[in-house]
Write a protein that holds these residues in place. Structure first.
Motif, short mmCIF file in Angstrom:
data_model
loop_
_atom_site.label_atom_id
_atom_site.label_comp_id
_atom_site.label_asym_id
_atom_site.label_seq_id
_atom_site.Cartn_x
_atom_site.Cartn_y
_atom_site.Cartn_z
N PHE A 79 0.79 -1.26 -0.04
CA PHE A 79 0.15 0.00 -0.06
C PHE A 79 0.84 1.30 0.08
N LEU A 80 0.32 2.22 -0.51
CA LEU A 80 1.01 3.64 -0.37
C LEU A 80 -0.03 4.56 -0.09
N GLN A 81 -0.08 4.96 1.50
CA GLN A 81 -1.22 6.02 1.87
C GLN A 81 -0.52 7.17 1.71
N MET A 82 -1.43 8.24 0.99
CA MET A 82 -0.70 9.45 0.78
C MET A 82 -1.80 10.36 1.19
N ASN A 83 -1.15 11.00 2.02
CA ASN A 83 -1.92 12.32 2.79
C ASN A 83 -1.56 13.58 2.40
N SER A 84 -2.37 14.59 2.66
CA SER A 84 -1.92 15.93 2.37
C SER A 84 -1.56 16.18 0.82
N LEU A 85 -2.28 15.80 0.12
CA LEU A 85 -1.72 15.65 -1.33
C LEU A 85 -1.74 17.04 -1.77
N LYS A 86 -0.94 17.31 -2.95
CA LYS A 86 -0.53 18.46 -3.45
C LYS A 86 -0.59 18.31 -4.93
N PRO A 87 -0.84 19.55 -5.66
CA PRO A 87 -0.73 19.08 -7.23
C PRO A 87 0.27 18.69 -7.85
N GLU A 88 1.21 18.79 -7.20
CA GLU A 88 2.62 18.30 -7.72
C GLU A 88 2.71 16.98 -7.51
N ASP A 89 1.86 16.23 -6.82
CA ASP A 89 1.88 15.01 -6.61
C ASP A 89 1.17 14.12 -7.91
N THR A 90 0.49 14.98 -8.91
CA THR A 90 -0.22 14.54 -9.74
C THR A 90 0.92 13.70 -10.66
N ALA A 91 0.44 12.25 -10.79
CA ALA A 91 1.29 11.28 -11.58
C ALA A 91 0.71 10.18 -12.12
N VAL A 92 1.28 9.24 -12.76
CA VAL A 92 1.17 7.88 -12.81
C VAL A 92 1.93 7.18 -11.77
N TYR A 93 1.20 6.48 -10.84
CA TYR A 93 2.16 5.89 -9.90
C TYR A 93 2.19 4.29 -10.14
N TYR A 94 3.49 3.81 -10.00
CA TYR A 94 3.71 2.55 -10.42
C TYR A 94 4.31 1.86 -9.10
N CYS A 95 3.85 0.44 -8.88
CA CYS A 95 4.65 -0.43 -7.94
C CYS A 95 5.72 -1.37 -8.72
N ALA A 96 6.90 -1.51 -8.01
CA ALA A 96 7.85 -2.11 -8.59
C ALA A 96 8.49 -3.14 -7.70
N ALA A 97 9.18 -4.23 -7.88
CA ALA A 97 9.81 -5.02 -7.12
C ALA A 97 11.14 -5.54 -7.77
N ARG A 98 11.94 -5.84 -6.59
CA ARG A 98 13.42 -6.41 -7.08
C ARG A 98 13.84 -7.55 -6.33
N ILE A 99 14.57 -8.11 -6.85
CA ILE A 99 15.09 -9.31 -6.32
C ILE A 99 16.31 -9.16 -5.19
N HIS A 100 17.09 -8.37 -5.63
CA HIS A 100 18.34 -8.06 -4.78
C HIS A 100 17.59 -7.20 -3.51
N PRO A 101 18.17 -7.47 -2.39
CA PRO A 101 17.84 -7.27 -0.88
C PRO A 101 17.95 -5.70 -0.70
#
Length: 123
Positions: A79-101
């Motif tokens: 999850f990504l809880q986003m509070n106090s959002l601003k106009p500059e937060d406007t974007a396409v948000y992606y989740c990503a994963a990696r194998i390296h620790p």
């Protein structure tokens, strides 16, 4: 590994929104999960990351104190809880994963990507 982000939408400045990232497939291979975002005409930028097990988290300065990354391992969901959002937060948000620790902040350091979910913050 497959990732599917959801939860985006249109909100007003100051509002909150929670994004979800459903993880499936070889989830046991994941070591780090992150959120990135890409505004119109901009490069993809790091937002937040966490170890898939454990408590380590890391945030971009631009969202520190406003956004919180978390997970529910039983449901293989982040999850990504986003509070106090601003106009500059406007974007396409992606989740990503990696194998390296180790926590990483560059998009090319991640092995798997979700399809993105649009967040629009109006002023």
């Amino acid at each position: 590994v497959q990732l599917q982000a959801s939860g985006g939408g249109l909100v007003q400045a100051g509002d909150s929104l929670r994004l979800s990232c459903a993880v499936s497939g070889r989830t046991f291979s994941i070591r780090v999960l992150a959120w990135f975002r890409q505004g119109a005409g901009k490069d993809r930028e790091f937002v937040a990351a966490m170890r898939w097990t454990g408590t380590t988290t890391y945030y971009a300065d631009t969202v520190k104190g406003r956004f919180t990354i978390s997970r529910d391992n039983a449901k293989n969901t982040a999850f990504l809880q986003m509070n106090s959002l601003k106009p500059e937060d406007t974007a396409v948000y992606y989740c990503a994963a990696r194998i390296h620790p180790s926590i990483a902040v560059r998009p090319d350091q991640y092995d798997y990507w979700g399809q993105g979910t649009l967040v629009t913050v109006s002023s």
